[in-house]
Design a protein around this motif. Sequence first.
Motif, PDB file in Angstrom:
ATOM      1  N   ALA A   1      38.478  51.854  37.470  1.00  0.00           N
ATOM      2  CA  ALA A   1      39.139  50.856  36.624  1.00  0.00           C
ATOM      3  C   ALA A   1      40.276  50.185  37.380  1.00  0.00           C
ATOM      4  O   ALA A   1      41.425  50.569  37.244  1.00  0.00           O
ATOM      5  CB  ALA A   1      39.659  51.523  35.354  1.00  0.00           C
ATOM      6  N   SER A   2      39.938  49.205  38.187  1.00  0.00           N
ATOM      7  CA  SER A   2      40.965  48.474  38.933  1.00  0.00           C
ATOM      8  C   SER A   2      40.477  47.051  39.157  1.00  0.00           C
ATOM      9  O   SER A   2      39.288  46.788  39.062  1.00  0.00           O
ATOM     10  CB  SER A   2      41.201  49.139  40.283  1.00  0.00           C
ATOM     11  OG  SER A   2      40.258  48.653  41.229  1.00  0.00           O
ATOM     12  N   PRO A   3      41.377  46.137  39.492  1.00  0.00           N
ATOM     13  CA  PRO A   3      40.921  44.779  39.821  1.00  0.00           C
ATOM     14  C   PRO A   3      40.656  44.631  41.329  1.00  0.00           C
ATOM     15  O   PRO A   3      40.407  43.538  41.800  1.00  0.00           O
ATOM     16  CB  PRO A   3      42.095  43.907  39.362  1.00  0.00           C
ATOM     17  CG  PRO A   3      43.292  44.792  39.445  1.00  0.00           C
ATOM     18  CD  PRO A   3      42.843  46.222  39.395  1.00  0.00           C
ATOM     19  N   ASP A   4      40.734  45.725  42.086  1.00  0.00           N
ATOM     20  CA  ASP A   4      40.623  45.692  43.542  1.00  0.00           C
ATOM     21  C   ASP A   4      39.163  45.718  44.011  1.00  0.00           C
ATOM     22  O   ASP A   4      38.464  46.717  43.813  1.00  0.00           O
ATOM     23  CB  ASP A   4      41.381  46.908  44.107  1.00  0.00           C
ATOM     24  CG  ASP A   4      41.537  46.833  45.617  1.00  0.00           C
ATOM     25  OD1 ASP A   4      40.925  45.937  46.241  1.00  0.00           O
ATOM     26  OD2 ASP A   4      42.267  47.676  46.164  1.00  0.00           O
TER      27      ASP A   4
END
Lengths: 245, 202
Positions: free
Chosen positions: B161-164
């Motif tokens: 769960a990350s925008p990376d």
Amino acid sequence: MLLAALCLGILQTEQHARIRVVASETNIRAGKPFLAAVIFTMDPHWHIYWSNPGDTGIPTLIKWNVPTGWKVEQLPFPKPVALVAEGLTSFVYEKEAVLLARITPSKSVMRPAITATAKWLVCQEACIPGSDTQKLTIDPKLAAKLQQAEQSQPAKASDWKFSASKTANGFKLEAITPTPIAQLKFFPLDQAVLDNSAPQSPTPNPTGFTLELKQSEYMNKPPTRLRGILTVGSKTISVDVPINN
Amino acid sequence: MLTLIKPTLFAALAVATIAAQGPVAKVGEAAPTTVAKGADGKTYNLENFKGKYVVLEWTNKDCPFVKKHYGSGNMQATQAKAKQMGAVWLSVCSSAPGKQGYISAEEQLANMKAVKSSAVTVLMDSEGKLGKLYGAKTTPQIVIINPEGKLIYNGAIDDKASPDPEDVKTAKNYALTTLQEAMSGKPISTPTTRPYGCSVKY
């Protein structure tokens, strides 16, 4: 010049959240711990997320970089605000968040460069991921702010006793409290454990209260411990108890 | 008296709002069927896909989390793999007009082409009917229906769960894991996960 200033202005407003890495202690001495903080400032109506973001968002992450031999302890994040939008409940910080750490200098090194890196998601309706690294600056004027943040930290309450058990559709938190408690709110520290939008109403009894908590629809396996914080008036009590079946 | 009436009225309104939303699809139960218009102008009835695995992918091209998966090529690779496995992949845009991610059918088609999407089409759900029926909370969010019409997965695209975009390399892809498990007759290891991303802009 004007164009550059305009561009910079645009970049800054696009960010919506900024960090400062600070301490207030001017007399940093070998082996003596001091408080430091990453202070977030958000634009009006924008928010970042707690360690458990709730139904949306991602947790804010802090990484301190200290020299070898120095110790750093990230303290638990302060209590968030439950933000409800479109039927989703998220745990957020608005306006400002003071995220504390305790740094212990080594015996030999004095006043080296300390930095902190933060990664976050800042949202209003739309969200923008952000990250930044800043050098620690010492500002004695911030002493009161850091002290206040430390006093409102989630803390264990020695005169409270908790136990938790699994129920058909959730969990039951039982507490023995020094005084009767009518109003409180439990924020789960772990994701996908509780239904974040379910109402919480403690049932008082002669020694304390019981609190029924509804489990998350995303829970695949019940956790072994119930971890979170309980906000009661201005107090924030940390909870970490095994769950009995 | 007024103070007594007010809360009761609010309570009644709250109940009415919940009832109006209707029941949300549950994993393990029959997937609700509905009709939706595709960006290609065709009408799609979910019932017509019985006999095939159907993947619904909630999308909003301006959401940073959607950009993470399209920018890195992860979403397109997942779509292509699912298609190769015989599944029908339908993207869904539930953004309301004027909200982030709402674009016209023509723009959706142009965007699909630009990102090299392998989805059959983008379902135009600007009224949020399909989204609310499946309890779609975020973009991206993945829903999988088996050939018998049962809902077998509802949740995140993967476990990072990350925008990376860097994180897709090490993430466990829930869409493909679910399809692989279901197609080999295994129980689904994680039938529900907490979806992560931007909130659906109903």
